[in-house]
Design a protein around this motif. Structure first.
Motif, PDB file in Angstrom:
ATOM      1  N   SER A   1       0.824  -1.216   0.000  1.00 14.35           N
ATOM      2  CA  SER A   1       0.000   0.000   0.000  1.00 14.35           C
ATOM      3  C   SER A   1       0.858   1.265   0.000  1.00 14.35           C
ATOM      4  CB  SER A   1      -0.967   0.003   1.181  1.00 14.35           C
ATOM      5  OG  SER A   1      -0.263   0.263   2.357  1.00 14.35           O
ATOM      6  N   ASP A   2       2.137   1.169   0.378  1.00 15.76           N
ATOM      7  CA  ASP A   2       2.976   2.372   0.297  1.00 15.76           C
ATOM      8  C   ASP A   2       3.974   2.275  -0.862  1.00 15.76           C
ATOM      9  OD1 ASP A   2       4.374   0.334   1.405  1.00 15.76           O
ATOM     10  OD2 ASP A   2       5.204   1.474   3.081  1.00 15.76           O
ATOM     11  N   MET A   3       3.669   1.429  -1.826  1.00 15.76           N
ATOM     12  CA  MET A   3       4.569   1.299  -2.973  1.00 15.76           C
ATOM     13  C   MET A   3       3.910   1.882  -4.215  1.00 15.76           C
ATOM     14  SD  MET A   3       6.097  -2.459  -2.403  1.00 15.76           S
ATOM     15  CE  MET A   3       6.931  -2.872  -0.869  1.00 15.76           C
TER      16      MET A   3
ATOM     17  N   GLU B   1     -10.205  -8.057  -0.481  1.00 17.36           N
ATOM     18  CA  GLU B   1      -9.344  -9.236  -0.592  1.00 17.36           C
ATOM     19  C   GLU B   1      -7.968  -8.948   0.002  1.00 17.36           C
ATOM     20  OE1 GLU B   1      -9.210 -12.326  -2.328  1.00 17.36           O
ATOM     21  OE2 GLU B   1     -10.869 -12.337  -3.764  1.00 17.36           O
ATOM     22  N   PRO B   2      -7.370  -9.945   0.644  1.00 16.92           N
ATOM     23  CA  PRO B   2      -6.003  -9.750   1.128  1.00 16.92           C
ATOM     24  C   PRO B   2      -5.052  -9.433  -0.027  1.00 16.92           C
ATOM     25  CG  PRO B   2      -6.964 -11.709   2.097  1.00 16.92           C
ATOM     26  CD  PRO B   2      -7.913 -11.236   1.057  1.00 16.92           C
ATOM     27  N   TYR B   3      -3.896  -8.902   0.304  1.00 18.20           N
ATOM     28  CA  TYR B   3      -2.807  -8.566  -0.626  1.00 18.20           C
ATOM     29  C   TYR B   3      -3.091  -7.363  -1.520  1.00 18.20           C
ATOM     30  CZ  TYR B   3      -0.644 -13.161   0.335  1.00 18.20           C
ATOM     31  OH  TYR B   3      -0.087 -14.252   0.928  1.00 18.20           O
ATOM     32  N   ILE B   4      -4.282  -7.320  -2.181  1.00 16.21           N
ATOM     33  CA  ILE B   4      -4.465  -6.367  -3.277  1.00 16.21           C
ATOM     34  C   ILE B   4      -4.492  -4.922  -2.790  1.00 16.21           C
ATOM     35  CG2 ILE B   4      -5.862  -5.841  -5.308  1.00 16.21           C
ATOM     36  CD1 ILE B   4      -7.087  -8.566  -5.055  1.00 16.21           C
ATOM     37  N   THR B   5      -3.713  -4.069  -3.459  1.00 18.16           N
ATOM     38  CA  THR B   5      -3.692  -2.652  -3.111  1.00 18.16           C
ATOM     39  C   THR B   5      -3.803  -1.783  -4.356  1.00 18.16           C
ATOM     40  OG1 THR B   5      -1.290  -2.596  -3.220  1.00 18.16           O
ATOM     41  CG2 THR B   5      -2.242  -3.031  -1.064  1.00 18.16           C
ATOM     42  N   ALA B   6      -4.271  -2.358  -5.467  1.00 20.60           N
ATOM     43  CA  ALA B   6      -4.340  -1.590  -6.715  1.00 20.60           C
ATOM     44  C   ALA B   6      -5.285  -0.394  -6.570  1.00 20.60           C
ATOM     45  CB  ALA B   6      -4.778  -2.492  -7.862  1.00 20.60           C
ATOM     46  N   ASP B   7      -6.465  -0.611  -5.971  1.00 12.34           N
ATOM     47  CA  ASP B   7      -7.407   0.498  -5.769  1.00 12.34           C
ATOM     48  C   ASP B   7      -6.847   1.480  -4.736  1.00 12.34           C
ATOM     49  OD1 ASP B   7      -9.123  -0.631  -7.541  1.00 12.34           O
ATOM     50  OD2 ASP B   7     -10.480  -1.486  -6.039  1.00 12.34           O
ATOM     51  N   ASP B   8      -6.236   0.941  -3.700  1.00 10.16           N
ATOM     52  CA  ASP B   8      -5.631   1.751  -2.651  1.00 10.16           C
ATOM     53  C   ASP B   8      -4.605   2.713  -3.265  1.00 10.16           C
ATOM     54  OD1 ASP B   8      -4.465   2.735  -0.377  1.00 10.16           O
ATOM     55  OD2 ASP B   8      -3.895   0.793   0.469  1.00 10.16           O
TER      56      ASP B   8
ATOM     57  N   GLU C   1     -12.527   0.309   3.115  1.00  8.54           N
ATOM     58  CA  GLU C   1     -12.247  -0.435   4.351  1.00  8.54           C
ATOM     59  C   GLU C   1     -11.221   0.327   5.180  1.00  8.54           C
ATOM     60  OE1 GLU C   1     -11.086  -4.492   4.028  1.00  8.54           O
ATOM     61  OE2 GLU C   1     -13.113  -5.189   3.638  1.00  8.54           O
ATOM     62  N   GLU C   2     -11.391   0.243   6.486  1.00  2.80           N
ATOM     63  CA  GLU C   2     -10.557   1.049   7.382  1.00  2.80           C
ATOM     64  C   GLU C   2      -9.076   0.685   7.360  1.00  2.80           C
ATOM     65  OE1 GLU C   2     -12.826   0.166  10.727  1.00  2.80           O
ATOM     66  OE2 GLU C   2     -14.039   1.992  10.664  1.00  2.80           O
ATOM     67  N   ASN C   3      -8.729  -0.406   6.680  1.00  2.00           N
ATOM     68  CA  ASN C   3      -7.313  -0.763   6.643  1.00  2.00           C
ATOM     69  C   ASN C   3      -6.519   0.020   5.604  1.00  2.00           C
ATOM     70  OD1 ASN C   3      -8.213  -1.949   4.331  1.00  2.00           O
ATOM     71  ND2 ASN C   3      -7.823  -4.056   4.957  1.00  2.00           N
ATOM     72  N   LYS C   4      -7.142   1.103   5.072  1.00  2.00           N
ATOM     73  CA  LYS C   4      -6.424   1.942   4.104  1.00  2.00           C
ATOM     74  C   LYS C   4      -6.406   3.389   4.588  1.00  2.00           C
ATOM     75  CE  LYS C   4      -9.012  -0.284   0.872  1.00  2.00           C
ATOM     76  NZ  LYS C   4      -8.951  -1.649   1.385  1.00  2.00           N
ATOM     77  N   PRO C   5      -5.765   3.657   5.734  1.00  3.34           N
ATOM     78  CA  PRO C   5      -5.840   4.998   6.334  1.00  3.34           C
ATOM     79  C   PRO C   5      -5.280   6.093   5.428  1.00  3.34           C
ATOM     80  CG  PRO C   5      -4.172   3.647   7.442  1.00  3.34           C
ATOM     81  CD  PRO C   5      -4.934   2.738   6.529  1.00  3.34           C
ATOM     82  N   ASP C   6      -4.185   5.807   4.687  1.00  4.79           N
ATOM     83  CA  ASP C   6      -3.584   6.844   3.845  1.00  4.79           C
ATOM     84  C   ASP C   6      -4.536   7.261   2.726  1.00  4.79           C
ATOM     85  OD1 ASP C   6      -1.363   6.686   5.417  1.00  4.79           O
ATOM     86  OD2 ASP C   6      -0.318   5.263   4.106  1.00  4.79           O
ATOM     87  N   ALA C   7      -5.090   6.253   2.052  1.00  2.42           N
ATOM     88  CA  ALA C   7      -6.018   6.546   0.960  1.00  2.42           C
ATOM     89  C   ALA C   7      -7.240   7.292   1.490  1.00  2.42           C
ATOM     90  CB  ALA C   7      -6.437   5.245   0.282  1.00  2.42           C
ATOM     91  N   MET C   8      -7.723   6.878   2.677  1.00  2.65           N
ATOM     92  CA  MET C   8      -8.907   7.536   3.246  1.00  2.65           C
ATOM     93  C   MET C   8      -8.627   9.006   3.511  1.00  2.65           C
ATOM     94  SD  MET C   8     -10.374   4.603   5.750  1.00  2.65           S
ATOM     95  CE  MET C   8     -11.013   5.741   6.933  1.00  2.65           C
TER      96      MET C   8
END
Lengths: 430, 316
Positions: free
Chosen positions: A16-18, A158-165, A196-203
């Motif tokens: 998510s930070d890449m 889904e786990p792993y995926i961060t493309a939308d993030d 989902e709350e597991n994406k604080p930076d994007a939020m």
């Protein structure tokens, strides 16, 4: 409001930070003519023909279809047959890049004055739902009913995926402009972005960008899989229930993936059709996990080489997430429009399938409150009436039941077979 | 490069397995086992080990004779053996305990198809059959801590508190009364039960419904006598039954609504048997009766799917 059930999965959101990196051009791309829900396209190019980036190489008259465009500039090598992940065979265009990436001269920034013109332009964009299902965007944005709520799906459960993030972190303004464009064209008064709350930076980035717009709200959601399933998302954000056999449009909602929105906006500001896609490359066989921007049609092998995949350890290659993603048949399979992640996983611990102990975990996990263990028994008896009574058709194959089953029973897989069986029986009865 | 494996999704699985569930329940019985050894001496440990070994052996033999896949590793036979031992008096001759294991594993479980297929709780069914056929040996309770040496007892036998009706509440809580191995110490059973609820292995609905119903019934029956109520909650096999027997996955309803009905039903039946029946104890009978009703309860407590529409005229 009562929340629908689901399962809490490990997140593994390690990319998510890449920022998106650009993959070096491959030596060849293979572009399948079927990367969308609906009829495959017919190739419009011949071998030895030169093509430029964004040039249409496949089209179809069918309403449920999306055009296919060249993702590289170069020479068409061949029009071949390609076996897709679902087992069917479709045509594919092989192009050898010339390395120049010349944009197609015929591309213009689409102008539109009406909703019809907007949809016609969109149809030429090749845009499809980029979250996985691949519904052509011009179909999605042409609902049969009046829409009063635009729902942006950025749950990425889904786990792993961060493309939308990553897309949200890198293109917040494009996303918001895209949202406003669609709200204006379709005359939709309200919009919510479900994250989902597991994406604080994007939020944070999105909420700062959307601050001044009262019509757009960001809704944080608990990270419970499958939060991003259409019906689950609609219920949790709007409280509306999409009943069996109905579409989101029937309750006035359009759900659109956040990366698809970003694409729509980019298309209307540059005229470049869908030729690249962002994907997450991760898994325990990947040496250098990354977010990659890849020309569509690039063989997965190039992606894996770039990410330093350990081919000795590699056991399963997955397109998409570990819950719903499909195993790829080989490393020469191309990146498609709907592929949001490539996961390279090593061999999993072997587990025996044992008898159902009626623990009820599958029932507790099912977002639709179905009874997977009862469905399994009904399918074993091939009892169509019982399968219907148990509402088999509501199953969206999210795989929560299989995930939690302590006896390792293939519950969701059975539902998939049962759905095919019921369809077959009904067709035979006609 | 190796060949790629193609499997259907999901590609990840939860860590919980049937074996781990069984091991958790066995772990939850450890406090009760320790209490049993403290109260009844090393012979209690012998009884527990003997029942576990017998049950696993019967299960293994059965699977071999029936030419089915071996299942002793799933831990369910060991658990049944331990639960059965908890339901036996320490003085029971070992051959009678072995008979109990045979009934539980072979007759009640394997003849019906093995794990997941039995309609009644094997340990409960075995206890009831032993109780009805070997009543004398099965009710030969001894006073705790009366063992003269490690493997013999003096002849002081005592009635269970449910018969005598004179035990001290604290003695019942800590288990220093006569009774079966595992059911005397309510404290250890509560501890194990809370552990199971905390681990998400059992649903709290069944024990709460069961114990709650018993509490309400005894309070009403005695006209609000709290001592009478506590006495009935702590004496006999109620705690063991509510936390470890009425929560057995296989033989109890699958939805929480069903578990609620099951628990309340067990509570009412136990109360009726204790208050008006010929037997001083009703836990085993009530659970067995509710086991038999489970398929019907399941039928009436099916979930209502989200987004499902009832078609006019359909019976669902």
């Amino acid at each position: 409001m009562r929340r629908l059930h689901g399962v809490r999965l490990p997140h593994y959101k390690q990319t998510s930070d890449m920022p998106f990196e650009t993959l070096p051009l491959p030596e060849k791309v293979v572009i399948p003519m079927s990367m969308h829900m609906g009829k495959p396209c017919t190739p419009t190019v011949k071998p030895k023909q030169t093509v430029a980036v964004g040039e249409c190489i496949g089209t179809s008259d069918a309403p449920f279809s999306a055009d296919i465009h060249a993702s590289v500039s170069g020479t068409v090598q061949a029009v071949t047959d390609l076996r897709l992940m679902n087992g069917t065979v479709c045509k594919a265009v092989e192009i050898e890049p010339d390395g120049l990436q010349t944009p197609f001269a015929g591309l213009t920034v689409p102008a539109y004055g009406s909703r019809e013109e907007f949809l016609t332009a969109l149809r030429r964009s090749g845009g499809v739902g980029m979250g996985g299902a691949g519904l052509p965007t011009h179909i999605k944005l042409n609902p049969p009913k009046k829409i009063d709520f635009l729902l942006i799906n950025a749950a990425e459960c889904e786990p792993y995926i961060t493309a939308d993030d990553r897309t949200m972190q890198e293109k917040p303004l494009t996303i918001l402009k895209g949202i406003r464009r669609i709200m204006q064209v379709l005359d939709i008064p309200e919009c919510a972005i479900g994250v989902e709350e597991n994406k604080p930076d994007a939020m944070k980035i999105i909420s700062e960008a959307a601050e001044k717009d009262p019509a757009i709200t960001l809704v944080p959601l608990p990270p419970v899989y499958p939060q991003g399933a259409e019906k689950v998302l609609i219920y949790h954000i709007t409280g509306r229930t999409v009943e069996e056999g109905k579409l989101p449009a029937d309750c006035g909602v359009i759900v659109m993936n956040v990366s698809s929105i970003a694409f729509v906006e980019e298309y209307f500001s540059t005229g470049m059709p869908l030729v690249n896609r962002g994907l997450t490359v991760d898994g325990d066989c990947i040496g250098k996990r990354c977010s990659l921007n890849v020309p569509i049609g690039t063989p997965i092998r190039n992606v894996l080489d770039y990410a330093q995949c350990d081919y000795e350890k590699l056991d399963r290659l997955i397109s998409g997430g570990p819950m719903m993603g499909q195993c790829l048949p080989g490393t020469d399979y191309p990146v498609t429009k709907t592929m949001n992640a490539v996961l390279a996983l090593s061999e999993a611990e072997k587990r025996r399938t044992t008898a159902c102990i009626r623990c009820g975990r599958c029932i507790q996990a099912c977002p639709h409150r179905l009874m997977p263990t009862e469905l399994e028994k009904a399918y074993q008896k091939r009892d169509v009436a019982r399968l219907e009574e148990l509402k088999l058709q509501l199953c969206m194959l999210c795989r929560c039941c299989s995930y939690v089953c302590p006896a390792n029973r293939p519950l969701a897989e059975t539902n998939g077979l049962a759905k095919a069986f019921v369809r077959q029986q009904k067709e035979a009865a006609k | 490069m190796k060949l790629l494996r193609v499997t259907p999704s999901p590609h990840i699985r939860d860590n919980m397995t049937t074996q781990k569930i069984m091991l958790c329940v066995i772990a939850a019985l450890v406090p009760s086992a320790v209490a049993a050894v403290i109260h009844f001496g090393w012979l209690a440990l012998l009884m527990m080990v003997f029942c576990v070994v017998c049950s696993v052996a019967f299960e293994g033999l059965c699977r071999i004779i029936m030419k089915r896949e071996q299942t002793i590793r799933d831990g369910s036979a060991a658990l049944t053996g331990l639960l059965l031992a908890m339901n036996l008096p320490v003085t029971l001759p070992l051959w009678e305990a072995a008979l109990g294991c045979f009934i539980a594993i072979v007759v009640v479980k394997q003849l019906f198809g093995g794990l997941g297929q039995n309609f009644a709780n094997p340990a409960i069914a075995a206890r009831i059959i032993l109780m009805l056929s070997l009543t004398g040996d099965m009710t030969n309770w001894i006073q705790p801590r009366t063992a003269v040496s490690d493997f013999s007892y003096d002849a002081v036998s005592s009635a269970t508190p449910l018969v005598s009706g004179t035990a001290n509440i604290m003695d019942l809580f800590w288990g220093s009364t006569g009774g079966c191995l595992g059911e005397t110490c309510a404290a250890a059973l509560l501890f194990g039960g809370i552990f199971l609820i905390g681990m998400g292995i059992i649903s709290p609905v069944t024990p709460f419904a069961y114990i709650g119903t018993m509490a309400v019934c005894t309070l009403i029956y005695s006209g609000g006598d709290v001592h009478f109520m506590l006495y009935h909650l702590l004496a006999g096999g109620l705690m063991l039954g509510a936390f470890f027997m009425a929560t057995d996955y296989v033989t109890t309803p699958i939805t929480w609504q069903g578990k609620l009905i099951f628990g309340v039903g067990c509570g009412i039946l136990t109360f009726l048997i204790r208050a008006f029946g010929n037997y001083p104890e009703g836990v085993s009978f009530s659970i067995l009766l509710m086991n038999i009703l489970t398929p019907y309860i399941d039928k009436f407590t099916m979930t209502k799917p989200f987004g499902g529409i009832r078609k006019a005229g359909s019976k669902a």
